[in-house]
Motif scaffolding. Structure first.
Motif, PDB file in Angstrom:
ATOM      1  N   ASP A  32      32.770  36.280  22.067  1.00 28.96           N
ATOM      2  CA  ASP A  32      32.249  36.868  23.299  1.00 28.96           C
ATOM      3  C   ASP A  32      31.007  36.130  23.799  1.00 28.96           C
ATOM      4  OD1 ASP A  32      34.209  38.817  23.447  1.00 28.96           O
ATOM      5  OD2 ASP A  32      33.067  40.279  22.277  1.00 28.96           O
ATOM      6  N   GLN A  33      30.107  35.761  22.894  1.00 27.05           N
ATOM      7  CA  GLN A  33      28.860  35.120  23.312  1.00 27.05           C
ATOM      8  C   GLN A  33      29.081  33.699  23.832  1.00 27.05           C
ATOM      9  OE1 GLN A  33      29.567  36.414  20.345  1.00 27.05           O
ATOM     10  NE2 GLN A  33      28.587  35.316  18.636  1.00 27.05           N
ATOM     11  N   ASP A  34      30.240  33.087  23.502  1.00 31.47           N
ATOM     12  CA  ASP A  34      30.540  31.743  24.000  1.00 31.47           C
ATOM     13  C   ASP A  34      31.376  31.765  25.275  1.00 31.47           C
ATOM     14  OD1 ASP A  34      29.222  30.745  21.796  1.00 31.47           O
ATOM     15  OD2 ASP A  34      31.061  30.587  20.592  1.00 31.47           O
ATOM     16  N   MET A  35      31.718  32.958  25.755  1.00 31.03           N
ATOM     17  CA  MET A  35      32.660  33.075  26.859  1.00 31.03           C
ATOM     18  C   MET A  35      32.077  32.579  28.182  1.00 31.03           C
ATOM     19  SD  MET A  35      35.814  34.108  26.728  1.00 31.03           S
ATOM     20  CE  MET A  35      35.762  35.218  25.334  1.00 31.03           C
ATOM     21  N   ARG A  36      30.760  32.693  28.354  1.00 31.78           N
ATOM     22  CA  ARG A  36      30.132  32.354  29.626  1.00 31.78           C
ATOM     23  C   ARG A  36      29.390  31.022  29.581  1.00 31.78           C
ATOM     24  NH1 ARG A  36      29.820  37.763  28.907  1.00 31.78           N
ATOM     25  NH2 ARG A  36      30.654  39.079  30.577  1.00 31.78           N
ATOM     26  N   LYS A  37      29.722  30.180  28.639  1.00 25.88           N
ATOM     27  CA  LYS A  37      29.095  28.865  28.599  1.00 25.88           C
ATOM     28  C   LYS A  37      29.472  28.048  29.828  1.00 25.88           C
ATOM     29  CE  LYS A  37      30.320  26.929  24.854  1.00 25.88           C
ATOM     30  NZ  LYS A  37      30.397  25.980  23.729  1.00 25.88           N
ATOM     31  N   LEU A  42      36.303  23.194  25.791  1.00 25.51           N
ATOM     32  CA  LEU A  42      37.744  22.928  25.764  1.00 25.51           C
ATOM     33  C   LEU A  42      38.358  23.310  24.425  1.00 25.51           C
ATOM     34  CD1 LEU A  42      37.961  19.497  27.614  1.00 25.51           C
ATOM     35  CD2 LEU A  42      38.609  21.740  28.470  1.00 25.51           C
ATOM     36  N   PHE A  43      37.505  23.500  23.419  1.00 23.17           N
ATOM     37  CA  PHE A  43      37.977  23.901  22.096  1.00 23.17           C
ATOM     38  C   PHE A  43      37.092  25.043  21.597  1.00 23.17           C
ATOM     39  CE2 PHE A  43      38.793  19.370  22.592  1.00 23.17           C
ATOM     40  CZ  PHE A  43      40.155  19.299  22.347  1.00 23.17           C
ATOM     41  N   PRO A  44      37.654  25.997  20.877  1.00 25.02           N
ATOM     42  CA  PRO A  44      36.835  27.093  20.323  1.00 25.02           C
ATOM     43  C   PRO A  44      36.016  26.597  19.136  1.00 25.02           C
ATOM     44  CG  PRO A  44      39.126  27.351  19.650  1.00 25.02           C
ATOM     45  CD  PRO A  44      39.091  26.173  20.589  1.00 25.02           C
ATOM     46  N   ALA A  45      34.757  26.215  19.423  1.00 22.45           N
ATOM     47  CA  ALA A  45      33.919  25.641  18.366  1.00 22.45           C
ATOM     48  C   ALA A  45      33.696  26.626  17.226  1.00 22.45           C
ATOM     49  CB  ALA A  45      32.575  25.196  18.957  1.00 22.45           C
ATOM     50  N   HIS A  46      33.583  27.898  17.544  1.00 20.15           N
ATOM     51  CA  HIS A  46      33.388  28.940  16.529  1.00 20.15           C
ATOM     52  C   HIS A  46      34.533  29.952  16.690  1.00 20.15           C
ATOM     53  CE1 HIS A  46      29.385  27.276  15.812  1.00 20.15           C
ATOM     54  NE2 HIS A  46      29.206  27.281  17.127  1.00 20.15           N
ATOM     55  N   ALA A  47      35.703  29.564  16.252  1.00 20.66           N
ATOM     56  CA  ALA A  47      36.894  30.386  16.472  1.00 20.66           C
ATOM     57  C   ALA A  47      36.778  31.732  15.775  1.00 20.66           C
ATOM     58  CB  ALA A  47      38.140  29.641  15.973  1.00 20.66           C
ATOM     59  N   GLN A 232      36.101  41.800  27.765  1.00 23.24           N
ATOM     60  CA  GLN A 232      36.597  41.292  26.487  1.00 23.24           C
ATOM     61  C   GLN A 232      37.797  40.372  26.726  1.00 23.24           C
ATOM     62  OE1 GLN A 232      37.365  44.651  23.979  1.00 23.24           O
ATOM     63  NE2 GLN A 232      35.266  45.387  24.023  1.00 23.24           N
ATOM     64  N   TRP A 233      37.492  39.203  27.253  1.00 24.00           N
ATOM     65  CA  TRP A 233      38.578  38.319  27.645  1.00 24.00           C
ATOM     66  C   TRP A 233      39.294  37.718  26.442  1.00 24.00           C
ATOM     67  CZ3 TRP A 233      40.965  38.214  32.029  1.00 24.00           C
ATOM     68  CH2 TRP A 233      40.311  38.687  33.176  1.00 24.00           C
ATOM     69  N   ASN A 234      38.624  37.609  25.311  1.00 24.78           N
ATOM     70  CA  ASN A 234      39.349  37.093  24.136  1.00 24.78           C
ATOM     71  C   ASN A 234      40.428  38.067  23.697  1.00 24.78           C
ATOM     72  OD1 ASN A 234      37.598  39.046  23.216  1.00 24.78           O
ATOM     73  ND2 ASN A 234      36.725  37.808  21.570  1.00 24.78           N
ATOM     74  N   ALA A 235      40.147  39.365  23.759  1.00 26.06           N
ATOM     75  CA  ALA A 235      41.162  40.359  23.406  1.00 26.06           C
ATOM     76  C   ALA A 235      42.288  40.386  24.438  1.00 26.06           C
ATOM     77  CB  ALA A 235      40.524  41.737  23.288  1.00 26.06           C
ATOM     78  N   ILE A 236      41.935  40.243  25.724  1.00 21.46           N
ATOM     79  CA  ILE A 236      42.957  40.231  26.776  1.00 21.46           C
ATOM     80  C   ILE A 236      43.881  39.036  26.592  1.00 21.46           C
ATOM     81  CG2 ILE A 236      43.328  39.967  29.258  1.00 21.46           C
ATOM     82  CD1 ILE A 236      40.693  41.495  29.677  1.00 21.46           C
ATOM     83  N   MET A 237      43.312  37.858  26.355  1.00 23.32           N
ATOM     84  CA  MET A 237      44.130  36.654  26.181  1.00 23.32           C
ATOM     85  C   MET A 237      44.912  36.704  24.877  1.00 23.32           C
ATOM     86  SD  MET A 237      43.948  34.903  28.844  1.00 23.32           S
ATOM     87  CE  MET A 237      42.956  34.604  30.297  1.00 23.32           C
ATOM     88  N   ALA A 238      44.350  37.301  23.838  1.00 24.65           N
ATOM     89  CA  ALA A 238      45.093  37.454  22.591  1.00 24.65           C
ATOM     90  C   ALA A 238      46.314  38.342  22.803  1.00 24.65           C
ATOM     91  CB  ALA A 238      44.187  38.039  21.511  1.00 24.65           C
TER      92      ALA A 238
END
Length: 269
Positions: A32-37, A42-47, A232-238
């Motif tokens: 979540d904290q990396d979502m607005r960078k 282009l890659f999830p540095a902290h997946a 919570q866009w990571n949950a939506i995309m998941a």
């Protein structure tokens, strides 16, 4: 050199078309904290798998309902379309050409028109917010296409086989069940795949006929999830990734049958 250029162009176009799929997967693994960078990574540095944990906790009932609706739509579509295709291809009833035209025209009716018609009917029958009602509604989208596919495929079955079955005493129903249907495996797989994909991805009929009910498909699950958790866009995309997996796996496993089922009957001797 020319073929190399075509290959590179094809790979580039494929990459462009598949990039949204990659981005969906990338965001599903992003914290979540990396979502607005800015710029976004282009890659999830902290997946993280937090989004997928949310899917397991909240979305499994929707996935189960979609699976039931998809399999029910497949069963009803094949049960209705296969005998109809056999009748049009081999029994040649009166008005068969007109019926084929009507089936073709039925595919041009906008989905929202069908949804409103079903809503009025189901309101009288008490079938709103019911899984069987949605299965019937989804089947109306796939049955016309399925009948046309079965008709084209079964037209290519040699008449001598049917005549041999008749000589052995088989009636049309037995001929269809024991001879025609086993030979139509490719078309059955093709029809089943498209019927499943249409019902799995349907939103208009689901939103009109079962919205707010106890059992809703995954398309409505994603819709509600976006409305309730738009941060919570990571949950939506998941959720979107998990919802895409069954269709993708089935398509990969059945692609050779689909290719054979679609092309058979296109060329006449």
């Amino acid at each position: 050199m020319r073929s190399t250029g075509k290959t590179c162009a094809g790979l580039l176009l494929t990459g462009i078309m598949l990039f949204p799929v990659y981005w969906m997967l990338n965001v599903s693994l992003t914290r979540d904290q990396d979502m607005r960078k800015s710029p976004p990574g282009l890659f999830p540095a902290h997946a993280t798998l937090e989004g997928y944990r949310a899917v397991v906790d909240q979305q499994l009932p929707y996935l189960g309902t979609s699976l039931v609706i998809g399999l029910g739509t497949v069963a009803l579509t094949v049960a209705l379309a296969a005998p109809a295709g056999f009748a049009l291809a081999k029994l040649r009833p009166r008005g068969g050409g007109i019926l084929s035209f009507v089936l073709l025209a039925a595919q041009m009716i906008p989905g929202i028109i069908m949804a409103m018609g079903f809503y009025a009917i189901y309101l009288q029958l008490g079938l709103l917010q019911s899984v069987p009602g949605l299965i019937v509604a989804d089947s109306t989208l796939s049955v016309p296409f399925a009948v046309l596919v079965f008709t084209a495929f079964m037209s290519g079955i040699p008449g001598e086989l049917l005549q041999a079955a008749q000589v052995d005493g088989a009636r049309p129903l037995r001929t269809f069940w024991s001879v025609v249907l086993p030979m139509s495996r490719n078309s059955v797989v093709t029809v089943s795949l498209f019927a499943f994909l249409w019902s799995w991805s349907d939103f208009i009929l689901a939103a009109t006929l079962v919205n707010g009910g106890a059992h809703e498909p995954i398309t409505l699950g994603i819709y509600h999830y976006i409305g309730n958790n738009n941060q919570q866009w990571n949950a939506i995309m998941a959720t979107a990734v998990v919802a895409s997996l069954p269709a993708a796996v089935i398509l990969v496993l059945a692609q050779r049958y689909v290719a054979a089922g679609v092309t058979t009957g296109a060329v006449k001797d």
